[in-house]
Design a protein around this motif. Structure first.
Motif, PDB file in Angstrom:
ATOM      1  N   ALA A  89      52.384  14.810 110.447  1.00  0.00           N
ATOM      2  CA  ALA A  89      51.740  15.592 111.506  1.00  0.00           C
ATOM      3  C   ALA A  89      50.271  15.853 111.174  1.00  0.00           C
ATOM      4  N   ALA A  90      49.980  16.143 109.888  1.00  0.00           N
ATOM      5  CA  ALA A  90      48.598  16.371 109.474  1.00  0.00           C
ATOM      6  C   ALA A  90      47.760  15.104 109.638  1.00  0.00           C
ATOM      7  N   TYR A  91      48.360  13.960 109.304  1.00  0.00           N
ATOM      8  CA  TYR A  91      47.649  12.693 109.470  1.00  0.00           C
ATOM      9  C   TYR A  91      47.359  12.419 110.942  1.00  0.00           C
ATOM     10  N   ASN A  92      48.362  12.642 111.815  1.00  0.00           N
ATOM     11  CA  ASN A  92      48.177  12.399 113.252  1.00  0.00           C
ATOM     12  C   ASN A  92      47.117  13.329 113.833  1.00  0.00           C
ATOM     13  N   GLU A  93      47.049  14.542 113.307  1.00  0.00           N
ATOM     14  CA  GLU A  93      46.042  15.484 113.796  1.00  0.00           C
ATOM     15  C   GLU A  93      44.634  14.982 113.516  1.00  0.00           C
ATOM     16  N   VAL A  94      44.401  14.485 112.320  1.00  0.00           N
ATOM     17  CA  VAL A  94      43.076  13.956 111.994  1.00  0.00           C
ATOM     18  C   VAL A  94      42.800  12.683 112.780  1.00  0.00           C
ATOM     19  N   ALA A  95      43.837  11.864 112.952  1.00  0.00           N
ATOM     20  CA  ALA A  95      43.656  10.625 113.718  1.00  0.00           C
ATOM     21  C   ALA A  95      43.287  10.923 115.169  1.00  0.00           C
ATOM     22  N   GLU A  96      43.936  11.954 115.753  1.00  0.00           N
ATOM     23  CA  GLU A  96      43.605  12.328 117.129  1.00  0.00           C
ATOM     24  C   GLU A  96      42.181  12.898 117.209  1.00  0.00           C
ATOM     25  N   THR A  97      41.763  13.616 116.179  1.00  0.00           N
ATOM     26  CA  THR A  97      40.408  14.159 116.166  1.00  0.00           C
ATOM     27  C   THR A  97      39.381  13.035 116.158  1.00  0.00           C
ATOM     28  N   LEU A  98      39.699  11.958 115.490  1.00  0.00           N
ATOM     29  CA  LEU A  98      38.783  10.818 115.479  1.00  0.00           C
ATOM     30  C   LEU A  98      38.601  10.226 116.871  1.00  0.00           C
ATOM     31  N   LYS A  99      39.653  10.336 117.705  1.00  0.00           N
ATOM     32  CA  LYS A  99      39.518   9.836 119.079  1.00  0.00           C
ATOM     33  C   LYS A  99      38.489  10.633 119.865  1.00  0.00           C
ATOM     34  N   TYR A 100      38.241  11.890 119.421  1.00  0.00           N
ATOM     35  CA  TYR A 100      37.248  12.714 120.106  1.00  0.00           C
ATOM     36  C   TYR A 100      35.843  12.171 119.928  1.00  0.00           C
ATOM     37  N   LEU A 101      35.675  11.236 119.004  1.00  0.00           N
ATOM     38  CA  LEU A 101      34.357  10.632 118.798  1.00  0.00           C
ATOM     39  C   LEU A 101      34.029   9.632 119.896  1.00  0.00           C
ATOM     40  N   GLU A 102      34.969   9.421 120.804  1.00  0.00           N
ATOM     41  CA  GLU A 102      34.738   8.581 121.976  1.00  0.00           C
ATOM     42  C   GLU A 102      34.769   9.459 123.222  1.00  0.00           C
ATOM     43  N   VAL A 103      33.742   9.386 124.030  1.00  0.00           N
ATOM     44  CA  VAL A 103      33.668  10.142 125.285  1.00  0.00           C
ATOM     45  C   VAL A 103      33.972   9.187 126.429  1.00  0.00           C
ATOM     46  N   ARG A 104      34.993   9.515 127.210  1.00  0.00           N
ATOM     47  CA  ARG A 104      35.409   8.646 128.309  1.00  0.00           C
ATOM     48  C   ARG A 104      35.365   9.407 129.633  1.00  0.00           C
ATOM     49  N   ALA A 105      35.229   8.658 130.714  1.00  0.00           N
ATOM     50  CA  ALA A 105      35.128   9.262 132.050  1.00  0.00           C
ATOM     51  C   ALA A 105      36.485   9.780 132.490  1.00  0.00           C
ATOM     52  N   PRO A 106      36.559  11.048 132.926  1.00  0.00           N
ATOM     53  CA  PRO A 106      37.851  11.596 133.393  1.00  0.00           C
ATOM     54  C   PRO A 106      38.205  11.175 134.813  1.00  0.00           C
ATOM     55  N   PHE A 107      37.242  10.681 135.588  1.00  0.00           N
ATOM     56  CA  PHE A 107      37.520  10.213 136.947  1.00  0.00           C
ATOM     57  C   PHE A 107      36.411   9.267 137.382  1.00  0.00           C
ATOM     58  N   ASN A 108      36.619   8.579 138.494  1.00  0.00           N
ATOM     59  CA  ASN A 108      35.595   7.684 139.035  1.00  0.00           C
ATOM     60  C   ASN A 108      34.410   8.497 139.531  1.00  0.00           C
ATOM     61  N   GLY A 109      33.209   8.016 139.256  1.00  0.00           N
ATOM     62  CA  GLY A 109      32.048   8.743 139.729  1.00  0.00           C
ATOM     63  C   GLY A 109      30.745   8.099 139.293  1.00  0.00           C
ATOM     64  N   VAL A 110      29.690   8.904 139.371  1.00  0.00           N
ATOM     65  CA  VAL A 110      28.345   8.451 139.037  1.00  0.00           C
ATOM     66  C   VAL A 110      27.752   9.412 138.014  1.00  0.00           C
ATOM     67  N   ILE A 111      27.111   8.864 136.987  1.00  0.00           N
ATOM     68  CA  ILE A 111      26.409   9.683 135.998  1.00  0.00           C
ATOM     69  C   ILE A 111      25.123  10.206 136.643  1.00  0.00           C
ATOM     70  N   SER A 112      25.053  11.509 136.862  1.00  0.00           N
ATOM     71  CA  SER A 112      23.879  12.090 137.515  1.00  0.00           C
ATOM     72  C   SER A 112      22.920  12.757 136.529  1.00  0.00           C
ATOM     73  N   MET A 113      23.337  12.905 135.259  1.00  0.00           N
ATOM     74  CA  MET A 113      22.456  13.518 134.255  1.00  0.00           C
ATOM     75  C   MET A 113      22.844  13.012 132.875  1.00  0.00           C
ATOM     76  N   ARG A 114      21.820  12.730 132.032  1.00  0.00           N
ATOM     77  CA  ARG A 114      22.026  12.363 130.634  1.00  0.00           C
ATOM     78  C   ARG A 114      21.030  13.150 129.805  1.00  0.00           C
ATOM     79  N   ASN A 115      21.522  13.837 128.777  1.00  0.00           N
ATOM     80  CA  ASN A 115      20.654  14.753 128.033  1.00  0.00           C
ATOM     81  C   ASN A 115      20.493  14.415 126.559  1.00  0.00           C
ATOM     82  N   VAL A 116      21.044  13.286 126.080  1.00  0.00           N
ATOM     83  CA  VAL A 116      20.975  12.953 124.657  1.00  0.00           C
ATOM     84  C   VAL A 116      20.534  11.510 124.460  1.00  0.00           C
ATOM     85  N   ASN A 117      20.162  11.223 123.218  1.00  0.00           N
ATOM     86  CA  ASN A 117      19.806   9.879 122.787  1.00  0.00           C
ATOM     87  C   ASN A 117      20.565   9.566 121.499  1.00  0.00           C
ATOM     88  N   PRO A 118      20.664   8.296 121.112  1.00  0.00           N
ATOM     89  CA  PRO A 118      21.344   7.958 119.856  1.00  0.00           C
ATOM     90  C   PRO A 118      20.730   8.696 118.670  1.00  0.00           C
TER      91      PRO A 118
END
Length: 397
Positions: free
Chosen positions: A181-210
């Motif tokens: 369970a501890a391993y799966n928790e860290v593995a799931e946290t790593l998935k948070y390093l990817e930001v994905r779209a929750p629905f279809n739409g248009v990006i109307s604002m971007r506030n960060v750079n690499p």
């Protein structure tokens, strides 16, 4: 001869004097009567014999009920049907951005990736503990299996040894389960390093750079990574005043225009009614669905919405000029059968085209009302009204 001429002259002077005195008396009497008459009219109580000269021929109409349908124009705002600010879920650094302002995205599409080296170390540590505990469990289970197998020979293994072996292998299994369970928790946290779209739409604002340091709202970032809007499906939001909330229902269609395209008329359908009044505006929030596949309409546009207000019940409809907005009251002037002016308090409803909807307890169909009301026609004064039924005056025959 001279004496006769002198007498004639005195007689002529005396006659002229008497004539002049009579004229002065006559003028004085006429002025007095006119003053009395003016005073009576100014006081609002005109004798019956002078009604014709005071309020002669005042236009009136017969009060009737009718169906009153109007339209009302209110401002409305177009907003995205769905809108969300996307933040990083863990403290990290932006590794790569895959979209920018104006990008159309699909649900689940990858928008950005982040990196957090400490999470990789935590995952490796959790994996090591999990494998170690797995080995311990395998050994304890094998020991339990041997004890059980040996106990089949009578007198070789006591029941207590069997119970202890069983308890040890169950404890080791529980520990192994916890490390997984501890391993799966860290593995799931790593998935948070990817930001994905929750629905279809248009990006109307971007506030960060690499390379930017980001994190949850208030902990790593003051501004979101992206703002995502569903722009093809929008909400047209209006506030309907309290007096008109009863006229609009779900599925009603309304027309509206926007400043960007003043010559085009768009249609929307009522979908959602708040069912309560806003405490500040004293109005009901109403939303309509609007679709714009070609992006003609955009979130943030302000439109002028035409609301249909159909008649539901019969009501008194009078010319707008018949309603007197006095200093202390709102009223119409009714002419009684005795030709006396009677001020009747009213409440007004909708108005359009020179006609106004009124509500009053003291009025009945068939009452005679003055077409052009004014406070100069005093309450209780005698009125000589013109015949009713004049179409231009608002009456109906």
């Amino acid at each position: 001869m001279n004496i006769m001429n002198h007498k004639r002259s005195k007689i002529a002077v005396l006659a002229v004097g008497l004539l002049s005195g009579g004229m002065l008396v006559s003028c004085s009497n006429s002025d007095g009567e006119q003053k009395d008459k003016n005073d009576a009219v100014a006081g609002g109580s005109v004798p019956a014999g002078h009604a014709d000269s005071a309020n002669a021929g005042i236009p009136t109409f017969t009060l009737e009920k009718g169906q009153f349908s109007t339209n009302m124009f209110v401002p409305g705002e177009l907003i995205a049907f769905q809108q969300v600010d996307l933040y990083a879920k863990v403290n990290s650094f932006v590794k790569k951005l895959y979209v920018d302002i104006g990008s159309e995205v699909r649900e689940g599409q990858l928008l950005a990736t982040m990196e957090a080296p400490e999470l990789q170390s935590q995952l490796a540590s959790a994996e090591s503990k999990m494998k170690s505990q797995e080995a311990i469990y395998i050994a304890s289970k094998a020991n339990y299996d041997r004890v059980v197998e040996t106990s089949k020979t009578p007198g070789t293994i006591s029941q207590n040894d069997i119970d202890q072996a069983d308890a040890r292998q169950k404890s080791d299994f529980a520990q192994w389960d916890a490390t997984k369970a501890a391993y799966n928790e860290v593995a799931e946290t790593l998935k948070y390093l990817e930001v994905r779209a929750p629905f279809n739409g248009v990006i109307s604002m971007r506030n960060v750079n690499p390379g930017a340091y980001v994190g949850p709202s208030g902990k790593g970032s003051e501004l979101p990574l992206f703002t995502l809007q569903e722009q093809k499906h929008m909400r047209l939001v209006i506030s309907v005043p309290e007096a008109y909330t009863g006229y609009l229902t779900e599925k009603d269609k309304v027309n509206f225009t926007v400043k960007a395209l003043p010559n085009r008329v768009f249609t929307a359908q009522v979908r959602r009614l708040a069912g309560a009044l806003d405490n500040h505006l004293r109005a009901e929030r109403t939303e309509m669905d609007v679709y714009s596949d070609d992006k003609t309409l955009l979130p943030g546009m302000v439109g002028e919405v035409e609301l249909p207000l159909p008649a539901k019940d019969s009501s008194f409809i009078v010319p707008t000029s018949a309603v007197v907005d006095g200093t202390e009251r709102l009223f119409v002037i009714r002419v009684t059968p005795d030709h006396v002016a009677d001020w009747v308090n009213v409440q007004t409803g909708r108005s359009e085209g020179g006609k106004t909807e009124i509500f009053a307890r003291g009025l009945n169909e068939g009452d005679k009302l003055i077409t052009k009301g004014t406070e100069e026609i005093r309450n209780g004064s005698v009125v000589n009204a013109a015949p009713t039924g004049n179409a231009e005056a608002g009456g109906k025959k």
